[in-house]
Design an enzyme around this catalytic site. Structure first.
Site, PDB file in Angstrom:
ATOM      1  N   TYR A 146       0.838  -1.208   0.000  1.00 46.06           N
ATOM      2  CA  TYR A 146       0.000   0.000   0.000  1.00 46.06           C
ATOM      3  C   TYR A 146       0.875   1.262   0.000  1.00 46.06           C
ATOM      4  CZ  TYR A 146      -3.199   3.615   1.717  1.00 46.06           C
ATOM      5  OH  TYR A 146      -3.920   4.771   1.871  1.00 46.06           O
ATOM      6  N   ARG A 153       1.355   6.857  -6.695  1.00 44.04           N
ATOM      7  CA  ARG A 153       0.152   7.669  -6.918  1.00 44.04           C
ATOM      8  C   ARG A 153       0.449   9.146  -6.679  1.00 44.04           C
ATOM      9  NH1 ARG A 153      -5.343   6.783  -3.364  1.00 44.04           N
ATOM     10  NH2 ARG A 153      -3.784   6.701  -1.682  1.00 44.04           N
ATOM     11  N   ARG A 219     -11.440  13.543   2.361  1.00 40.48           N
ATOM     12  CA  ARG A 219     -12.450  12.717   3.050  1.00 40.48           C
ATOM     13  C   ARG A 219     -13.753  12.646   2.295  1.00 40.48           C
ATOM     14  NH1 ARG A 219      -9.188   9.682   6.099  1.00 40.48           N
ATOM     15  NH2 ARG A 219      -7.655  11.025   7.124  1.00 40.48           N
ATOM     16  N   GLU A 329     -14.187  -0.673   6.856  1.00 38.84           N
ATOM     17  CA  GLU A 329     -14.144   0.650   6.223  1.00 38.84           C
ATOM     18  C   GLU A 329     -15.485   0.839   5.521  1.00 38.84           C
ATOM     19  OE1 GLU A 329     -10.453   1.936   4.303  1.00 38.84           O
ATOM     20  OE2 GLU A 329     -11.663   2.362   2.518  1.00 38.84           O
TER      21      GLU A 329
HETATM   22  C1  3EB Z   1      -7.650   6.169   5.981  1.00 36.99           C
HETATM   23  O1  3EB Z   1      -8.471   6.974   6.404  1.00 36.99           O
HETATM   24  C2  3EB Z   1      -8.173   4.793   5.687  1.00 36.99           C
HETATM   25  O2  3EB Z   1      -5.462   5.488  -0.014  1.00 36.99           O
HETATM   26  O3  3EB Z   1      -7.058   6.183  -1.319  1.00 36.99           O
HETATM   27  C3  3EB Z   1      -9.415   5.449   3.006  1.00 36.99           C
HETATM   28  C4  3EB Z   1      -9.782   6.055   1.807  1.00 36.99           C
HETATM   29  C5  3EB Z   1      -8.149   4.938   3.143  1.00 36.99           C
HETATM   30  C6  3EB Z   1      -8.879   6.146   0.749  1.00 36.99           C
HETATM   31  C7  3EB Z   1      -6.641   5.778  -0.219  1.00 36.99           C
HETATM   32  C8  3EB Z   1      -7.250   5.031   2.078  1.00 36.99           C
HETATM   33  C9  3EB Z   1      -7.610   5.635   0.886  1.00 36.99           C
HETATM   34  O4  3EB Z   1      -6.453   6.437   5.844  1.00 36.99           O
HETATM   35  C10 3EB Z   1      -7.717   4.249   4.408  1.00 36.99           C
END
Ligand code: 3EB
Length: 335
Positions: A146, A153, A219, A329
Site C-alpha cells: 500500500y 500515486r 475525506r 471501512e
Molecule cells: C484512511 O483513512 C483509511 O489510499 O485512497 C481510506 C480512503 C483509506 C482512501 C486511499 C485510504 C484511501 O487512511 C484508508
C-alpha cells in the site's frame, strides 16, 4: 415501469441488482460498479466495471451502482483505459497486470495513463477514485505494498499538475483477493469541493510513520451537476482519529468510531451547502474478516436503525483495509 424510471436520475447513483442493471439500455447510462464479481461470473454489460471483492451476507442480491447518463454517451479508450462520457461527467475503468517492477512504478504508470485520459477527453477534474490491489498489507520488498502504491500515486498527481494534497479527490483503496491493480474513476468539468474531517488529519498530511509518501485523497468531495443538484462522494472511512488507528482489535468500537467520522464528514459538508443524513445513505461496507460480517451488520443496525435506508441498501464486501489494524471501512455517496 418506463425505461426512464428504471435508469434513474442523471447526476446520482442508483443501486440495482446486477440483473436489473444488465437490462438497462447502454445508451442511457454513463457507467457503474458491480459489486461482488468473481472471475467465473456471468458476463456483465461492458459499461459496468467489476469490483472483484466477494459479497458477504447478500449472496442472493448482487448489487451495482449505476450512474444514469445526462446526455448523449460517447465511449472510447485512451491506452488501456476504457471511458464513457455524457457531456457532464466521465466514468473510467482499467486493470493493470503487475510486471515485477513493483507497485510504486505500476501506480505511477496507471495514474499517468488516467491523467492522459482526462487531458484527451477534457474532463479535467477527478471527483472519485476506487483503487483495488491484491495483498495490500504485504511487504513489497522493503515497503508495504500500500505504501509503494501511495508513493507512485502521489508522484503521478504531482507530475500531472493535479491536486496531490489539499483538494485531492475522494477515494478508497482496498485489498482484494485477486490479481492486478484496478482503478475505477469519475471526473467532471468543474472543480469539486474537497471536504476534510476535523476529527482526522488530512490523509495527504499523514506523517511519514505511515509511509514515505502520504495517500492522495480527501475525506469527501461535493460535486454540483448542471441542474445544480449536489452530490456527495464520501471516501473510505475507518477507525482513525488524528492520524492514529484507534480501538485495535475491538470490532464494535471501530464501527462506532467510523460512524462518528462519517457524521463529522456529513456535518462538514453541510458547510458547503449539502445536507444529507447518514441513515439515508447507501453504503458499501468493506469487512476484513468474513466471519465478522454478521457482527458488523448487527452493530450498524443498532446504531442506524434496522429499517433505515442505510441498512436496507448496505452492500458488504470482503476486502483488506489499507492499514492492517483496521477491521472495517465504510464509503457512501449521496444526492
Ligand atoms: C484512511 O483513512 C483509511 O489510499 O485512497 C481510506 C480512503 C483509506 C482512501 C486511499 C485510504 C484511501 O487512511 C484508508
Amino acid at each position: 415501469m418506463q425505461v426512464q424510471d428504471a435508469v434513474g436520475t442523471p447526476g446520482r447513483f442508483a443501486r440495482h441488482t446486477w440483473a436489473d442493471a444488465a437490462r438497462l439500455p447502454a445508451d442511457r447510462v454513463l457507467g457503474g460498479l458491480a459489486y461482488g464479481v468473481a472471475d467465473d461470473d456471468v458476463s456483465l454489460p461492458d459499461w459496468l466495471a467489476p469490483v472483484p471483492a466477494a459479497a458477504l451476507l447478500s449472496d442472493d442480491r448482487a448489487h451495482a451502482d449505476v450512474w444514469p447518463a445526462a446526455g448523449r454517451v460517447r465511449e472510447g479508450r485512451t491506452g488501456s483505459i476504457r471511458w464513457r462520457h455524457d457531456g457532464q461527467h466521465l466514468f473510467g475503468a482499467v486493470e493493470f497486470e503487475e510486471d515485477g517492477r513493483g507497485l510504486e512504478v505500476l501506480a505511477h504508470r496507471a495514474y499517468r495513463d488516467l491523467f492522459s485520459t482526462l487531458a484527451d477527453t477534457g474532463y479535467a477534474h477527478l471527483m472519485r477514485l476506487w483503487n483495488y490491489l491484491p495483498r495490500i498489507n504485504e511487504d513489497g520488498g522493503g515497503l508495504e505494498r500500500y505504501r509503494q502504491f501511495n508513493a507512485g500515486r502521489q508522484q503521478a498527481f504531482i507530475d500531472a499538475g493535479q491536486a496531490a494534497f489539499e483538494g485531492a479527490p475522494a477515494a478508497c483503496a482496498l485489498g482484494f483477493h485477486g490479481e492486478g491493480l484496478l482503478l475505477r474513476f469519475m471526473a467532471g468539468r468543474t472543480v469539486p469541493v474537497a471536504i476534510e474531517n476535523p476529527r482526522q488529519v488530512p490523509a495527504w498530511r499523514y506523517p511519514a510513520d505511515y509511509g514515505p509518501r502520504a495517500p492522495t485523497f480527501s475525506r469527501a468531495a461535493v460535486v454540483r451537476t448542471a441542474s445544480d443538484a449536489a452530490h456527495l462522494f464520501v471516501s473510505g472511512t475507518a477507525s482513525i482519529v488524528g492520524h492514529a488507528t484507534v480501538h485495535e482489535g475491538d470490532l464494535d468500537a471501530q464501527i462506532d468510531e467510523t460512524l462518528r467520522n462519517l457524521e463529522a464528514v456529513f456535518a462538514e459538508s453541510r458547510r458547503s451547502g449539502v445536507a444529507f443524513s447518514l441513515a439515508d445513505s447507501e453504503p458499501v461496507v468493506y469487512v476484513r474478516h468474513p466471519a465478522q460480517a454478521a457482527a458488523v451488520r448487527h452493530r450498524l443496525a443498532q446504531a442506524l436503525g434496522p429499517q433505515s435506508r442505510f441498512m436496507r441498501q448496505a452492500v458488504y464486501l470482503h476486502a483488506d483495509i489499507c492499514r492492517s489494524d483496521l477491521l472495517v471501512e465504510i464509503e457512501t455517496h449521496l444526492h
